[in-house]
Design a protein around this motif. Structure first.
Motif, PDB file in Angstrom:
ATOM      1  N   MET A 127      54.952  67.202  56.765  1.00  0.00           N
ATOM      2  CA  MET A 127      55.062  65.921  55.897  1.00  0.00           C
ATOM      3  C   MET A 127      55.317  65.001  56.954  1.00  0.00           C
ATOM      4  O   MET A 127      54.644  63.692  56.561  1.00  0.00           O
ATOM      5  CB  MET A 127      56.083  65.713  54.960  1.00  0.00           C
ATOM      6  CG  MET A 127      55.974  66.891  53.786  1.00  0.00           C
ATOM      7  SD  MET A 127      54.543  66.290  52.862  1.00  0.00           S
ATOM      8  CE  MET A 127      54.656  64.701  52.330  1.00  0.00           C
ATOM      9  N   GLY A 128      55.591  65.059  58.297  1.00  0.00           N
ATOM     10  CA  GLY A 128      55.804  63.980  59.151  1.00  0.00           C
ATOM     11  C   GLY A 128      57.000  62.917  58.898  1.00  0.00           C
ATOM     12  O   GLY A 128      56.771  61.964  58.910  1.00  0.00           O
ATOM     13  N   ALA A 129      57.995  63.609  58.234  1.00  0.00           N
ATOM     14  CA  ALA A 129      59.042  62.756  57.676  1.00  0.00           C
ATOM     15  C   ALA A 129      60.262  63.676  57.867  1.00  0.00           C
ATOM     16  O   ALA A 129      60.246  64.813  57.750  1.00  0.00           O
ATOM     17  CB  ALA A 129      58.633  62.502  56.156  1.00  0.00           C
ATOM     18  N   MET A 167      48.841  60.466  52.945  1.00  0.00           N
ATOM     19  CA  MET A 167      48.859  59.471  52.062  1.00  0.00           C
ATOM     20  C   MET A 167      50.624  59.416  51.946  1.00  0.00           C
ATOM     21  O   MET A 167      51.330  60.309  51.996  1.00  0.00           O
ATOM     22  CB  MET A 167      48.615  60.095  50.548  1.00  0.00           C
ATOM     23  CG  MET A 167      47.248  60.253  50.182  1.00  0.00           C
ATOM     24  SD  MET A 167      47.198  60.261  48.372  1.00  0.00           S
ATOM     25  CE  MET A 167      46.410  58.587  48.254  1.00  0.00           C
ATOM     26  N   ASP A 168      50.912  58.131  52.190  1.00  0.00           N
ATOM     27  CA  ASP A 168      52.421  57.781  52.338  1.00  0.00           C
ATOM     28  C   ASP A 168      52.952  57.849  50.835  1.00  0.00           C
ATOM     29  O   ASP A 168      54.180  58.089  50.991  1.00  0.00           O
ATOM     30  CB  ASP A 168      52.434  56.298  52.877  1.00  0.00           C
ATOM     31  CG  ASP A 168      52.245  56.309  54.366  1.00  0.00           C
ATOM     32  OD1 ASP A 168      52.295  57.494  55.046  1.00  0.00           O
ATOM     33  OD2 ASP A 168      52.224  55.126  54.830  1.00  0.00           O
ATOM     34  N   LEU A 169      52.244  57.673  49.783  1.00  0.00           N
ATOM     35  CA  LEU A 169      52.833  57.721  48.534  1.00  0.00           C
ATOM     36  C   LEU A 169      53.052  59.112  48.164  1.00  0.00           C
ATOM     37  O   LEU A 169      54.476  59.306  47.730  1.00  0.00           O
ATOM     38  CB  LEU A 169      51.775  57.163  47.498  1.00  0.00           C
ATOM     39  CG  LEU A 169      51.434  55.800  47.498  1.00  0.00           C
ATOM     40  CD1 LEU A 169      50.609  55.220  46.616  1.00  0.00           C
ATOM     41  CD2 LEU A 169      52.817  54.883  47.384  1.00  0.00           C
ATOM     42  N   LYS A 174      53.989  61.408  50.523  1.00  0.00           N
ATOM     43  CA  LYS A 174      55.168  61.747  51.313  1.00  0.00           C
ATOM     44  C   LYS A 174      56.449  61.179  50.680  1.00  0.00           C
ATOM     45  O   LYS A 174      57.429  61.865  50.738  1.00  0.00           O
ATOM     46  CB  LYS A 174      54.969  61.085  52.711  1.00  0.00           C
ATOM     47  CG  LYS A 174      56.084  61.258  53.836  1.00  0.00           C
ATOM     48  CD  LYS A 174      55.808  60.661  55.198  1.00  0.00           C
ATOM     49  CE  LYS A 174      54.478  60.947  55.686  1.00  0.00           C
ATOM     50  NZ  LYS A 174      54.345  60.361  57.133  1.00  0.00           N
ATOM     51  N   SER A 175      56.529  60.027  50.126  1.00  0.00           N
ATOM     52  CA  SER A 175      57.649  59.600  49.367  1.00  0.00           C
ATOM     53  C   SER A 175      57.933  60.329  48.294  1.00  0.00           C
ATOM     54  O   SER A 175      59.436  60.557  48.132  1.00  0.00           O
ATOM     55  CB  SER A 175      57.515  58.168  48.971  1.00  0.00           C
ATOM     56  OG  SER A 175      56.479  57.933  47.947  1.00  0.00           O
ATOM     57  N   THR A 183      56.479  55.559  42.501  1.00  0.00           N
ATOM     58  CA  THR A 183      55.426  56.222  43.229  1.00  0.00           C
ATOM     59  C   THR A 183      54.591  56.533  42.396  1.00  0.00           C
ATOM     60  O   THR A 183      53.232  56.691  42.362  1.00  0.00           O
ATOM     61  CB  THR A 183      55.943  57.255  44.056  1.00  0.00           C
ATOM     62  OG1 THR A 183      56.939  56.715  44.829  1.00  0.00           O
ATOM     63  CG2 THR A 183      54.737  57.823  44.869  1.00  0.00           C
ATOM     64  N   ILE A 238      59.819  63.375  49.880  1.00  0.00           N
ATOM     65  CA  ILE A 238      61.008  62.847  50.371  1.00  0.00           C
ATOM     66  C   ILE A 238      62.361  62.521  49.511  1.00  0.00           C
ATOM     67  O   ILE A 238      63.358  63.135  49.417  1.00  0.00           O
ATOM     68  CB  ILE A 238      61.052  61.553  51.229  1.00  0.00           C
ATOM     69  CG1 ILE A 238      60.224  61.596  52.571  1.00  0.00           C
ATOM     70  CG2 ILE A 238      62.401  60.849  51.710  1.00  0.00           C
ATOM     71  CD1 ILE A 238      59.721  60.381  53.040  1.00  0.00           C
TER      72      ILE A 238
END
Length: 136
Positions: free
Chosen positions: A58-60, A1-3, A5-6, A123, A9
Motif C-alpha cells: 500500500m505504501g502506507a 490511488m490515494d483514495l 489507500k485511505s 472516501t 488505512i
C-alpha cells in the motif's frame, strides 16, 4: 490511488479500535471478579497497545493492535470476612479495574472508531462522485 489507500488505512484503524474495545469490555466484565482462594490473585486489568507497520504493498503506515500488557498497579482490598478468598484478617483482593477509567477509555475508542468510519464514508462518497463524473 490515494483514495483506496485511505480506505485501507482507516480499515486498519477500525480493526485496532475494535480490539481495544474488546479488551476494555473484558476489563469491565471482570471488574468484580475475585479469586477462589486467598492464595490466588484476582483478575488483573489488561492494557491494549498499538503498533504501526509500513505496508509495502500500500505504501502506507498501518496501525494494528500490539501486545496486551497487564496493569501492575496494586489490587484493591475489601473487608469481607465470610468470602472464600478472604485472608486471615478477612480481606479479599479485588481486581485493579476502575470502571470509570474503563468507561472513559471505551468512549475514546468509540470516538476513534467513528472517526475512521467517517473517513471511509467520505472516501466512498468521493469515489462515487468521481465515477459519476467519468460516466457523464
Amino acid at each position: 490511488m490515494d483514495l483506496i489507500k485511505s480506505l485501507f488505512i482507516s480499515a486498519s484503524g477500525l480493526r485496532a479500535q475494535n480490539g481495544r474495545m474488546r479488551i476494555i469490555a473484558e476489563n469491565i466484565a471482570n471488574a468484580n471478579s475475585t479469586a477462589k482462594t486467598p492464595e490466588e490473585l484476582p483478575y488483573r486489568r489488561k492494557i491494549p497497545t498499538f503498533k504501526s507497520h509500513f505496508d509495502r504493498e500500500m505504501g502506507a503506515d498501518m496501525v494494528e493492535l500490539g501486545k496486551i500488557a497487564e496493569d501492575n498497579t496494586d489490587f484493591r482490598s475489601v473487608h469481607m470476612p465470610g468470602h472464600p478468598a478472604a485472608d486471615a484478617n478477612g480481606y479479599v483482593l479485588q481486581p485493579n479495574v476502575n470502571t470509570l477509567i474503563e468507561t472513559t477509555d471505551m468512549r475514546e475508542a468509540q470516538r476513534s472508531y467513528e472517526a475512521n468510519l467517517n473517513v471511509i464514508d467520505s472516501t466512498r462518497r468521493m469515489l462515487q462522485r468521481t465515477i459519476d463524473i467519468l460516466r457523464a
